[in-house]
Design a protein around this motif. Structure first.
Motif, PDB file in Angstrom:
ATOM      1  N   LYS A   1      -3.526 -24.981 -18.489  1.00  0.00           N
ATOM      2  CA  LYS A   1      -2.627 -25.105 -19.621  1.00  0.00           C
ATOM      3  C   LYS A   1      -1.607 -26.190 -19.286  1.00  0.00           C
ATOM      4  O   LYS A   1      -1.559 -26.668 -18.146  1.00  0.00           O
ATOM      5  CB  LYS A   1      -1.951 -23.780 -19.967  1.00  0.00           C
ATOM      6  CG  LYS A   1      -1.048 -23.229 -18.864  1.00  0.00           C
ATOM      7  CD  LYS A   1      -0.466 -21.896 -19.272  1.00  0.00           C
ATOM      8  CE  LYS A   1       0.457 -21.347 -18.201  1.00  0.00           C
ATOM      9  NZ  LYS A   1       1.048 -20.071 -18.605  1.00  0.00           N
ATOM     10  N   ILE A   2      -0.820 -26.582 -20.278  1.00  0.00           N
ATOM     11  CA  ILE A   2       0.211 -27.575 -20.034  1.00  0.00           C
ATOM     12  C   ILE A   2       1.584 -27.002 -20.352  1.00  0.00           C
ATOM     13  O   ILE A   2       1.715 -26.028 -21.106  1.00  0.00           O
ATOM     14  CB  ILE A   2      -0.018 -28.881 -20.832  1.00  0.00           C
ATOM     15  CG1 ILE A   2      -0.020 -28.624 -22.336  1.00  0.00           C
ATOM     16  CG2 ILE A   2      -1.285 -29.577 -20.384  1.00  0.00           C
ATOM     17  CD1 ILE A   2      -0.057 -29.898 -23.171  1.00  0.00           C
ATOM     18  N   ALA A   3       2.588 -27.620 -19.755  1.00  0.00           N
ATOM     19  CA  ALA A   3       3.987 -27.311 -20.042  1.00  0.00           C
ATOM     20  C   ALA A   3       4.715 -28.640 -20.190  1.00  0.00           C
ATOM     21  O   ALA A   3       4.340 -29.639 -19.565  1.00  0.00           O
ATOM     22  CB  ALA A   3       4.609 -26.481 -18.924  1.00  0.00           C
ATOM     23  N   VAL A   4       5.742 -28.649 -21.015  1.00  0.00           N
ATOM     24  CA  VAL A   4       6.483 -29.872 -21.308  1.00  0.00           C
ATOM     25  C   VAL A   4       7.941 -29.693 -20.941  1.00  0.00           C
ATOM     26  O   VAL A   4       8.541 -28.644 -21.195  1.00  0.00           O
ATOM     27  CB  VAL A   4       6.382 -30.229 -22.811  1.00  0.00           C
ATOM     28  CG1 VAL A   4       7.277 -31.409 -23.165  1.00  0.00           C
ATOM     29  CG2 VAL A   4       4.944 -30.499 -23.208  1.00  0.00           C
ATOM     30  N   GLU A   5       8.502 -30.740 -20.352  1.00  0.00           N
ATOM     31  CA  GLU A   5       9.940 -30.802 -20.136  1.00  0.00           C
ATOM     32  C   GLU A   5      10.419 -32.128 -20.705  1.00  0.00           C
ATOM     33  O   GLU A   5       9.895 -33.190 -20.351  1.00  0.00           O
ATOM     34  CB  GLU A   5      10.281 -30.715 -18.656  1.00  0.00           C
ATOM     35  CG  GLU A   5      11.770 -30.671 -18.406  1.00  0.00           C
ATOM     36  CD  GLU A   5      12.134 -30.381 -16.962  1.00  0.00           C
ATOM     37  OE1 GLU A   5      13.309 -30.574 -16.626  1.00  0.00           O
ATOM     38  OE2 GLU A   5      11.251 -29.977 -16.181  1.00  0.00           O
ATOM     39  N   LEU A   6      11.379 -32.042 -21.617  1.00  0.00           N
ATOM     40  CA  LEU A   6      11.991 -33.239 -22.194  1.00  0.00           C
ATOM     41  C   LEU A   6      13.419 -33.327 -21.692  1.00  0.00           C
ATOM     42  O   LEU A   6      14.155 -32.342 -21.716  1.00  0.00           O
ATOM     43  CB  LEU A   6      12.000 -33.159 -23.723  1.00  0.00           C
ATOM     44  CG  LEU A   6      10.649 -33.073 -24.422  1.00  0.00           C
ATOM     45  CD1 LEU A   6      10.836 -32.906 -25.925  1.00  0.00           C
ATOM     46  CD2 LEU A   6       9.804 -34.298 -24.123  1.00  0.00           C
ATOM     47  N   GLU A   7      13.783 -34.503 -21.223  1.00  0.00           N
ATOM     48  CA  GLU A   7      15.156 -34.753 -20.812  1.00  0.00           C
ATOM     49  C   GLU A   7      15.738 -35.758 -21.789  1.00  0.00           C
ATOM     50  O   GLU A   7      15.290 -36.911 -21.844  1.00  0.00           O
ATOM     51  CB  GLU A   7      15.201 -35.309 -19.397  1.00  0.00           C
ATOM     52  CG  GLU A   7      16.612 -35.572 -18.922  1.00  0.00           C
ATOM     53  CD  GLU A   7      16.624 -36.174 -17.528  1.00  0.00           C
ATOM     54  OE1 GLU A   7      16.635 -37.424 -17.430  1.00  0.00           O
ATOM     55  OE2 GLU A   7      16.602 -35.396 -16.566  1.00  0.00           O
ATOM     56  N   ALA A   8      16.696 -35.311 -22.580  1.00  0.00           N
ATOM     57  CA  ALA A   8      17.318 -36.168 -23.586  1.00  0.00           C
ATOM     58  C   ALA A   8      18.667 -36.653 -23.076  1.00  0.00           C
ATOM     59  O   ALA A   8      19.548 -35.850 -22.784  1.00  0.00           O
ATOM     60  CB  ALA A   8      17.495 -35.411 -24.897  1.00  0.00           C
ATOM     61  N   GLU A   9      18.786 -37.964 -22.940  1.00  0.00           N
ATOM     62  CA  GLU A   9      20.058 -38.587 -22.588  1.00  0.00           C
ATOM     63  C   GLU A   9      20.687 -39.048 -23.887  1.00  0.00           C
ATOM     64  O   GLU A   9      20.138 -39.926 -24.564  1.00  0.00           O
ATOM     65  CB  GLU A   9      19.835 -39.769 -21.658  1.00  0.00           C
ATOM     66  CG  GLU A   9      19.168 -39.410 -20.347  1.00  0.00           C
ATOM     67  CD  GLU A   9      18.799 -40.636 -19.526  1.00  0.00           C
ATOM     68  OE1 GLU A   9      19.289 -41.755 -19.816  1.00  0.00           O
ATOM     69  OE2 GLU A   9      18.007 -40.468 -18.585  1.00  0.00           O
ATOM     70  N   VAL A  10      21.812 -38.451 -24.243  1.00  0.00           N
ATOM     71  CA  VAL A  10      22.450 -38.740 -25.531  1.00  0.00           C
ATOM     72  C   VAL A  10      23.862 -39.238 -25.272  1.00  0.00           C
ATOM     73  O   VAL A  10      24.688 -38.515 -24.716  1.00  0.00           O
ATOM     74  CB  VAL A  10      22.486 -37.485 -26.431  1.00  0.00           C
ATOM     75  CG1 VAL A  10      23.039 -37.832 -27.806  1.00  0.00           C
ATOM     76  CG2 VAL A  10      21.108 -36.844 -26.550  1.00  0.00           C
ATOM     77  N   ASN A  11      24.136 -40.453 -25.672  1.00  0.00           N
ATOM     78  CA  ASN A  11      25.462 -41.036 -25.495  1.00  0.00           C
ATOM     79  C   ASN A  11      26.115 -41.264 -26.850  1.00  0.00           C
ATOM     80  O   ASN A  11      25.435 -41.505 -27.841  1.00  0.00           O
ATOM     81  CB  ASN A  11      25.357 -42.357 -24.728  1.00  0.00           C
ATOM     82  CG  ASN A  11      24.785 -42.125 -23.343  1.00  0.00           C
ATOM     83  OD1 ASN A  11      25.261 -41.284 -22.601  1.00  0.00           O
ATOM     84  ND2 ASN A  11      23.734 -42.854 -23.020  1.00  0.00           N
ATOM     85  N   GLY A  12      27.446 -41.153 -26.867  1.00  0.00           N
ATOM     86  CA  GLY A  12      28.205 -41.378 -28.093  1.00  0.00           C
ATOM     87  C   GLY A  12      28.755 -40.103 -28.698  1.00  0.00           C
ATOM     88  O   GLY A  12      29.465 -40.149 -29.699  1.00  0.00           O
TER      89      GLY A  12
END
Length: 138
Positions: free
Chosen positions: A91-102
């Motif tokens: 199976k798969i797993a997802v990790e998203l890292e969101a860099e949000v500036n402002g």
């Protein structure tokens, strides 16, 4: 419902084969990671990570725009292939890292939560795979 557009690609040879889009923009060899092969290529998880990261970043920016927030963002996607204990498969797993500036950290987290509800990839994977979203600001 009428599609806005449809993309086409083909795969031959499975995880050690080749993928190609109908327009030729994607034309890549596939290799199995960790097999100590001298072959160079991508894998389905890497392609999925790129697609999900792009889609999520688009959703994030649209949500921010709709809330009149001016952000600069980058989304890094990581897709892991895991052994599935339930059926002895994978199976798969997802990790998203969101860099949000402002925006503040709290606002960034609210935006990524809203983007996760809106993003077509998030909708497609919801309830099917584990998706972790980490949000950070600079």
């Amino acid at each position: 419902m009428e599609p806005m557009f449809t993309s086409y690609a083909s795969a031959k040879g499975g995880r050690e084969g080749h993928v190609k889009s109908d327009d030729g923009l994607i034309d890549l060899n596939l290799v199995m990671p960790g097999m100590n092969s001298s072959e160079k290529g991508t894998n389905p998880e890497q392609l999925f990570a790129a697609g999900y990261a792009a889609c999520f970043d688009g959703a994030l920016n649209l949500v921010a725009k709709n809330q009149n927030k001016d952000i600069d963002s980058k989304v890094n996607g990581a897709v892991s292939l895991l052994k599935d204990q339930e059926d002895d498969g994978f199976k798969i797993a997802v990790e998203l890292e969101a860099e949000v500036n402002g925006v503040t950290q709290e606002e960034a987290e609210e935006l990524t939560t809203a983007a996760h509800q809106f993003c077509p990839y998030s909708k497609a994977t919801r309830g099917n795979i584990e998706v972790t979203i980490n949000t950070k600001t600079k």
